[in-house]
Write a protein that holds these residues in place. Structure first.
Motif, PDB file in Angstrom:
ATOM      1  N   THR A 426     -20.203  14.079 -96.735  1.00 58.17           N
ATOM      2  CA  THR A 426     -20.488  12.774 -96.140  1.00 58.17           C
ATOM      3  C   THR A 426     -21.519  12.937 -95.043  1.00 58.17           C
ATOM      4  N   LEU A 427     -22.527  12.090 -95.079  1.00 58.93           N
ATOM      5  CA  LEU A 427     -23.608  12.065 -94.080  1.00 58.93           C
ATOM      6  C   LEU A 427     -23.566  10.736 -93.351  1.00 58.93           C
ATOM      7  N   THR A 428     -23.482  10.795 -92.032  1.00 55.29           N
ATOM      8  CA  THR A 428     -23.527   9.581 -91.204  1.00 55.29           C
ATOM      9  C   THR A 428     -24.956   9.354 -90.734  1.00 55.29           C
ATOM     10  N   LEU A 429     -25.501   8.198 -91.085  1.00 50.29           N
ATOM     11  CA  LEU A 429     -26.900   7.880 -90.775  1.00 50.29           C
ATOM     12  C   LEU A 429     -26.953   6.639 -89.904  1.00 50.29           C
ATOM     13  N   GLN A 430     -27.584   6.791 -88.753  1.00 46.88           N
ATOM     14  CA  GLN A 430     -27.792   5.659 -87.846  1.00 46.88           C
ATOM     15  C   GLN A 430     -29.130   5.002 -88.145  1.00 46.88           C
ATOM     16  N   ILE A 431     -29.143   3.674 -88.145  1.00 46.13           N
ATOM     17  CA  ILE A 431     -30.374   2.901 -88.336  1.00 46.13           C
ATOM     18  C   ILE A 431     -30.872   2.494 -86.963  1.00 46.13           C
ATOM     19  N   SER A 432     -31.995   3.047 -86.544  1.00 48.77           N
ATOM     20  CA  SER A 432     -32.555   2.719 -85.227  1.00 48.77           C
ATOM     21  C   SER A 432     -33.288   1.385 -85.289  1.00 48.77           C
ATOM     22  N   ASP A 433     -33.234   0.698 -84.174  1.00 49.96           N
ATOM     23  CA  ASP A 433     -33.751  -0.673 -84.126  1.00 49.96           C
ATOM     24  C   ASP A 433     -35.259  -0.693 -84.001  1.00 49.96           C
ATOM     25  N   VAL A 434     -35.862  -1.693 -84.650  1.00 46.22           N
ATOM     26  CA  VAL A 434     -37.289  -2.004 -84.543  1.00 46.22           C
ATOM     27  C   VAL A 434     -37.386  -3.472 -84.177  1.00 46.22           C
ATOM     28  N   ASN A 435     -38.329  -3.786 -83.335  1.00 44.67           N
ATOM     29  CA  ASN A 435     -38.458  -5.167 -82.870  1.00 44.67           C
ATOM     30  C   ASN A 435     -39.043  -6.029 -83.995  1.00 44.67           C
ATOM     31  N   ASP A 436     -38.159  -6.455 -84.903  1.00 40.82           N
ATOM     32  CA  ASP A 436     -38.599  -7.249 -86.039  1.00 40.82           C
ATOM     33  C   ASP A 436     -37.984  -8.640 -86.063  1.00 40.82           C
ATOM     34  N   ASN A 437     -37.296  -9.027 -84.999  1.00 37.68           N
ATOM     35  CA  ASN A 437     -36.691 -10.352 -84.931  1.00 37.68           C
ATOM     36  C   ASN A 437     -37.142 -11.036 -83.647  1.00 37.68           C
ATOM     37  N   ALA A 438     -37.697 -12.199 -83.794  1.00 36.49           N
ATOM     38  CA  ALA A 438     -38.096 -12.999 -82.637  1.00 36.49           C
ATOM     39  C   ALA A 438     -36.882 -13.742 -82.091  1.00 36.49           C
ATOM     40  N   PRO A 439     -36.873 -14.034 -80.788  1.00 39.37           N
ATOM     41  CA  PRO A 439     -35.765 -14.823 -80.233  1.00 39.37           C
ATOM     42  C   PRO A 439     -35.671 -16.186 -80.921  1.00 39.37           C
ATOM     43  N   VAL A 440     -34.468 -16.651 -81.128  1.00 41.72           N
ATOM     44  CA  VAL A 440     -34.212 -17.938 -81.790  1.00 41.72           C
ATOM     45  C   VAL A 440     -33.400 -18.800 -80.836  1.00 41.72           C
ATOM     46  N   PHE A 441     -33.913 -19.994 -80.570  1.00 40.38           N
ATOM     47  CA  PHE A 441     -33.196 -20.919 -79.704  1.00 40.38           C
ATOM     48  C   PHE A 441     -31.993 -21.498 -80.444  1.00 40.38           C
ATOM     49  N   GLU A 442     -30.984 -21.864 -79.673  1.00 43.38           N
ATOM     50  CA  GLU A 442     -29.783 -22.418 -80.278  1.00 43.38           C
ATOM     51  C   GLU A 442     -30.044 -23.780 -80.897  1.00 43.38           C
ATOM     52  N   ARG A 443     -31.046 -24.493 -80.422  1.00 42.50           N
ATOM     53  CA  ARG A 443     -31.382 -25.810 -80.976  1.00 42.50           C
ATOM     54  C   ARG A 443     -32.879 -25.873 -81.209  1.00 42.50           C
ATOM     55  N   SER A 444     -33.256 -26.730 -82.144  1.00 45.42           N
ATOM     56  CA  SER A 444     -34.682 -26.869 -82.447  1.00 45.42           C
ATOM     57  C   SER A 444     -35.426 -27.600 -81.344  1.00 45.42           C
ATOM     58  N   SER A 445     -34.753 -28.448 -80.617  1.00 45.39           N
ATOM     59  CA  SER A 445     -35.349 -29.147 -79.470  1.00 45.39           C
ATOM     60  C   SER A 445     -34.225 -29.522 -78.515  1.00 45.39           C
ATOM     61  N   TYR A 446     -34.601 -29.757 -77.281  1.00 48.26           N
ATOM     62  CA  TYR A 446     -33.623 -30.074 -76.249  1.00 48.26           C
ATOM     63  C   TYR A 446     -33.992 -31.392 -75.583  1.00 48.26           C
ATOM     64  N   GLU A 447     -32.962 -32.113 -75.201  1.00 46.12           N
ATOM     65  CA  GLU A 447     -33.115 -33.308 -74.376  1.00 46.12           C
ATOM     66  C   GLU A 447     -32.159 -33.188 -73.200  1.00 46.12           C
ATOM     67  N   ALA A 448     -32.645 -33.523 -72.042  1.00 48.82           N
ATOM     68  CA  ALA A 448     -31.818 -33.449 -70.847  1.00 48.82           C
ATOM     69  C   ALA A 448     -32.089 -34.670 -69.987  1.00 48.82           C
ATOM     70  N   TYR A 449     -31.087 -35.060 -69.230  1.00 48.71           N
ATOM     71  CA  TYR A 449     -31.186 -36.236 -68.380  1.00 48.71           C
ATOM     72  C   TYR A 449     -31.021 -35.812 -66.929  1.00 48.71           C
ATOM     73  N   ILE A 450     -31.777 -36.456 -66.080  1.00 48.14           N
ATOM     74  CA  ILE A 450     -31.681 -36.208 -64.648  1.00 48.14           C
ATOM     75  C   ILE A 450     -31.892 -37.524 -63.928  1.00 48.14           C
ATOM     76  N   VAL A 451     -31.077 -37.735 -62.934  1.00 50.95           N
ATOM     77  CA  VAL A 451     -31.160 -38.974 -62.162  1.00 50.95           C
ATOM     78  C   VAL A 451     -32.291 -38.847 -61.156  1.00 50.95           C
ATOM     79  N   GLU A 452     -33.056 -39.906 -61.025  1.00 50.41           N
ATOM     80  CA  GLU A 452     -34.177 -39.874 -60.096  1.00 50.41           C
ATOM     81  C   GLU A 452     -33.696 -39.652 -58.669  1.00 50.41           C
ATOM     82  N   ASN A 453     -34.663 -39.309 -57.819  1.00 49.95           N
ATOM     83  CA  ASN A 453     -34.394 -39.007 -56.405  1.00 49.95           C
ATOM     84  C   ASN A 453     -33.516 -37.761 -56.258  1.00 49.95           C
ATOM     85  N   ASN A 454     -33.664 -36.874 -57.210  1.00 47.94           N
ATOM     86  CA  ASN A 454     -32.887 -35.642 -57.171  1.00 47.94           C
ATOM     87  C   ASN A 454     -33.396 -34.734 -56.056  1.00 47.94           C
TER      88      ASN A 454
END
Length: 940
Positions: A426-454
């Motif tokens: 049995t041979l144990t082989l580790q797969i080393s990481d390569v930067n092949d994945n870009a960050p992915v946001f949890e949502r495709s777009s965001y909306e946020a609300y803020i009350v004026e005079n903040n």
């Protein structure tokens, strides 16, 4: 050593899958002897051997050869004995492999060991005895023991010599296995009566150089007649036996017959082989049964040749041969040896990347030794056979660390025997990481609300992105992309935390200016090169009730009065006017309601709650006043609500002249009251300011005089006036319009030292210009008076042209001088008075404060906080307004400036002139109500 010099080393290379190299060396070479230049023969650089960590792989065998990586040479590690290594097997060779890393490479190497004549022929028994009947016929055969020479070829056993050869000669028979059988042939009849005992010497010689021999003594005893020798039924017996057979197994049965009778016909069987291994493995009994005495291993010996002899009691004998074939049994599992293996591999490795090299060996033969290797399923690897018994493990498809970061690869090798045997690794082989994945946001777009005079810096919300990579490649940073909102950079609106993705408000938002805006946030990982993705964020600003309603109509003006006319004949519900207001807020914050707050007559008017219409709620009568004042409050629906008020003037009249007469008086009274209030407040402020200013000035003068008196009291320094050369006479009006400039240099203890006067006043002069409105700052010299403390300084004499006129002289203010004094040509009238000395002392104190600023604390009570750059502009100029005791004269810098200031203050104190009265228009006929108000006004 001589034999080593005479031997030649043959080096030749054979090509195979990896490049096969073969060498030939003699046995018994000294340790450290050169075998060959492997780097040159493989066409490799010595650096490649070093960097590739070249090593020799021999499996389970003893390593006789070592590799010198520094020189790329094969050297003898252990002294090699060909006979101990290979026995009689030819050719005799060492097989091993050279392995390299980065990349993995394998090179088979064969080293053939050539024989040297280092072994002499040897007989197992040094003496052999024969009892031969005298009746033995000519041609009788007597089998002799063979000599053993472990050398091979020319160095092996070549011939036998028998001496003396009177009665016997030697005869050699070549057997099927290549060996020679020795027989001693009777060539002359024996006569016991002549010679009962015969002594012979058998000599065995090899063909080596130098030649080596071995001897055996033969003792022949002549017996009486036994004229028939035993005869075997077969010249050669063949048998087979399965390996791993148990001890005591019958291998075969042989038989020999003797025509004689009695004791001369009794035959015994003996094994004639002198090799220890055969004699220990087999024995033959009196019945001719060949019995197994030891373990049989096909992997060690595949065939046995046994020489047997049948001897009767008279000494006659016959010989035969037994050939025993060993049958292989599948008793060995495949042996898997990992030659080289990688512990980890990048996930972007190309197809067919070599992961490991291994060798597989099964000592069994034929189908029992055929091996097939395989690996576990559903993994992106495959195993390939590179050459005979060598396998490589390579990648078969794309690797993805995010799917599987580690593989346990089990290599199973099975032979084709029945039953099949297998082994695995049995041979144990580790797969080393390569930067092949870009960050992915949890949502495709965001909306946020803020009350004026903040509050600036308020956290609005958080964007979150995940990276499937690992470690540094998965570390996400958030960046606000450059963009603009209404021409303003978005960075002036919001900011993004690089580590957490929290979006903060940079400024306070106003819903009325901007209702929403959007921008883009980029998530970038820490790989190299970095990968990124972005998302659109929309900020919606929620309205707050922060704007009060604004009244558009009626327009509120300060200078004129607007009134709505209501005829006295107006019925109930008559529309007087409409209050129009707007609120810049939105939603319910902009819902307006109108209420009547105050009114001259609440029973006459009402305001619509929603529309702001002012209507009459009853019939207008003659008793109602002409001037009606309504205060309407406009409220929005916010929480808390905001409001605005508007004053609506309503004239209840049927004609315009009546309205004009009433509202003209009203306007005049209002303007008069407003102006009166303004002037009263202004006068109070001016009086308070003058009082406080005078109080501060008086206290300052008192303190200053006290300090100056202390200085004069504790110092013996005389005050000598210095008259600047730039002096010029002025208009001759006023009191003391000229400039006094004194420079005084003092030491730390000024009471015990003399006073030195420094540079000329022309370098440090305060110039007064009667035509200007202020005092120009004195010109600073580049070096202060402390720069050259040891240089002698002399007082500059006063200018002879400097004169006082009679007008500015100290004394009564009305005193005047003669013409020559007015022209500045007369002599000095009198010595300086006390007032002049006081003024000179004040100027000198100012200069001393500059000159002693660097002398440290405690000097003349001056503070050390004034640096050498401190000038007269930092201290009050007491010379601008000095009162001389006992005199009516006042020292001032610019009387015209004081006069202009006084005039300006007087103008501000007076109220503005009233507008000229306009001619009154003709008054309309007065009603009873208007007559009543007119009477009240006259009384007032």
């Amino acid at each position: 050593m001589k034999r080593q010099v005479l031997l030649l080393i043959f080096i030749f290379c054979l090509s195979s899958v990896f490049g096969h190299v073969s060498y030939s060396i003699p046995e018994e070479m000294a340790k450290g002897s050169l075998v060959g230049n492997i780097a040159q023969d493989l066409g490799l650089d010595v650096k490649r051997l070093k960097l590739g960590k070249a090593r020799i792989y021999t499996g389970d065998s003893v390593q006789y050869i070592e590799l010198n990586r520094e020189r790329g040479l094969f050297l003898i590690k252990e002294k090699i004995d060909r006979e101990a290594l290979c026995r009689q097997t030819t050719p005799c060779a060492l097989h091993f492999q050279i392995t390299l890393e980065n990349p993995l490479e394998l090179f088979p190497v064969t080293v053939e060991i050539t024989d040297m004549n280092d072994n002499s022929p040897v007989f197992q028994n040094e003496e052999r005895r024969f009892e031969i009947s005298e009746s033995a016929v000519i041609g009788s055969k007597f089998m002799l023991e063979k000599a053993i020479d472990h050398d091979i070829g020319l160095n092996g056993l070549q011939r036998y010599i028998l001496k003396p050869s009177d009665n016997f000669v030697l005869k050699l028979h070549t057997q099927s296995d290549g060996s020679k059988k020795i027989e001693m042939i009777l060539q002359k009849p024996l006569d016991r009566e002549k010679q009962e005992h015969i002594y012979l010497v058998l000599t065995a010689e090899d063909g080596g150089e130098p030649q080596m021999t071995g001897t055996m003594q033969i003792h022949v005893t002549v017996l009486d007649a036994n004229d028939n020798a035993p005869v075997f039924s077969k010249p050669v017996y063949k048998a087979s036996i399965t390996e791993n057979s148990v001890i005591g197994t019958l291998v075969t049965k042989v038989s020999a017959s003797d025509a004689d009778k009695g004791s001369n016909g009794e035959v015994i069987y003996v094994i004639g082989n002198s090799i220890d291994t055969v004699s220990k493995l087999f024995h033959i009994n009196g019945e001719g049964d060949v019995i197994l005495d030891g373990p049989i291993d096909y992997e060690k010996e595949k065939m046995y040749h046994i020489d047997i002899e049948a001897i009767d009691q008279g000494g006659l004998s016959d010989s035969s041969k037994i050939i025993i074939d060993v049958i292989d049994v599948n008793d060995n599992s495949p042996i898997v040896n990992m030659i080289s293996a990688s512990g980890s591999v990048p996930e972007d490795s190309a197809h067919k990347t070599v992961i490991a090299l291994m060798s597989v060996n099964d000592p069994d033969s034929e189908t029992n030794g055929k091996v097939n290797c395989m690996i576990n399923e559903n993994i992106p690897f495959e195993i390939k056979c590179k050459s005979n018994n060598f396998y490589s493990l390579v990648t078969d498809s794309d690797l993805d660390r995010e799917t599987a970061s580690e593989y346990n690869i089990t290599v199973t090798c099975s032979d084709e025997g029945v039953p099949s045997l297998s082994s695995s690794v049995t041979l144990t082989l580790q797969i080393s990481d390569v930067n092949d994945n870009a960050p992915v946001f949890e949502r495709s777009s965001y909306e946020a609300y803020i009350v004026e005079n903040n509050t600036p810096g308020l956290s609005i919300f958080t964007v979150k992105a995940r990276d499937a990579d690992w470690n540094q490649n998965a570390r996400v940073s958030y960046i606000l992309e450059d963009s603009s909102v209404n021409g303003v950079p978005v960075s002036s609106y919001v900011s993004v935390s690089a580590d957490s993705g929290v979006i903060h408000a940079v400024r306070s938002f106003d819903y009325e200016q901007i209702k929403d805006f959007h921008f883009r946030v980029k998530a970038q990982d820490g790989g190299s090169p970095p990968l990124s993705s972005n998302v659109t964020v929309k900020i919606l600003i929620q309205d707050q009730n922060d704007n009060p309603p604004q009244v558009l109509y009626p327009v509120q003006t300060g200078g004129s009065l607007v009134a709505e006319m209501v005829p006295r004949s107006a019925d109930v519900g008559y529309l007087v006017t409409k209050v129009v207001a707007v609120d810049v807020d939105s939603g319910q914050n902009a819902w307006l309601s109108y209420k009547l707050q105050k009114a001259t007559d609440r029973a006459l008017f009402e305001v619509g709650l929603q529309n702001g219409e002012i209507r009459t709620i009853r019939q207008v009568t003659d008793k109602d006043a002409v001037k009606q004042r309504l205060t309407v409050i406009v409220e929005d629906n916010g929480q808390p609500s905001r409001s605005a008020t508007v004053i609506v003037n309503v004239a209840v009249a049927d004609s315009f002249p009546e309205v004009l007469s009433e509202f003209t008086d009203f306007t005049h009274d209002k303007e008069y009251n407003d102006n009166l209030t303004f002037y009263l407040v202004l006068a109070l402020a001016v009086v308070s300011f003058l009082f406080i200013t005078c109080l501060v000035v008086i206290i300052s003068v008192k303190i200053y005089r006290w300090r100056q008196s202390r200085i004069l009291y504790h110092s013996n320094l005389p005050v000598i006036p210095y008259y600047p050369p730039r002096y010029s006479d002025t208009l001759g009006t006023g009191t003391l319009q000229h400039v006094y400039n004194y420079e005084v240099c003092r030491t730390t203890d000024s009471r015990k030292s003399d006073c030195k006067f420094g540079r000329a006043g022309s370098q440090n002069v305060l110039i007064m210009d009667p035509s200007s409105t202020g005092t120009m700052q004195r010109i600073q010299s580049e070096k202060n008076i402390m720069d050259e403390p040891d240089s002698p300084l002399e007082q500059k004499p006063p200018n002879n042209d400097w004169r006082f006129t009679q007008g500015p002289r100290p004394g009564p203010s009305g005193a005047t001088g003669g013409p020559e004094v007015a022209m500045g040509t007369g002599p000095w009238p009198q010595p300086p008075t006390e007032a002049e000395q006081l003024q000179a002392l004040m100027a000198a104190a100012n200069e001393v404060s500059e000159a002693t600023a660097t002398l440290g604390p405690g000097t003349m009570g001056l503070s050390t906080r004034y640096s050498p750059q401190f000038t007269l502009q930092h201290v009050p100029d007491y010379r601008q307004n000095v009162y001389i005791p006992g005199s009516t004269a006042t020292l001032t810098s610019n009387p015209q400036q004081q006069q202009a200031t006084a005039q300006q203050a007087a103008q501000q104190a007076l109220p503005p002139p009233q507008a000229s009265a306009q001619p009154e228009p003709p008054k309309a006929a007065q009603t009873p109500a208007s007559k009543k108000k007119s009477t009240k006004k006259e009384k007032k």
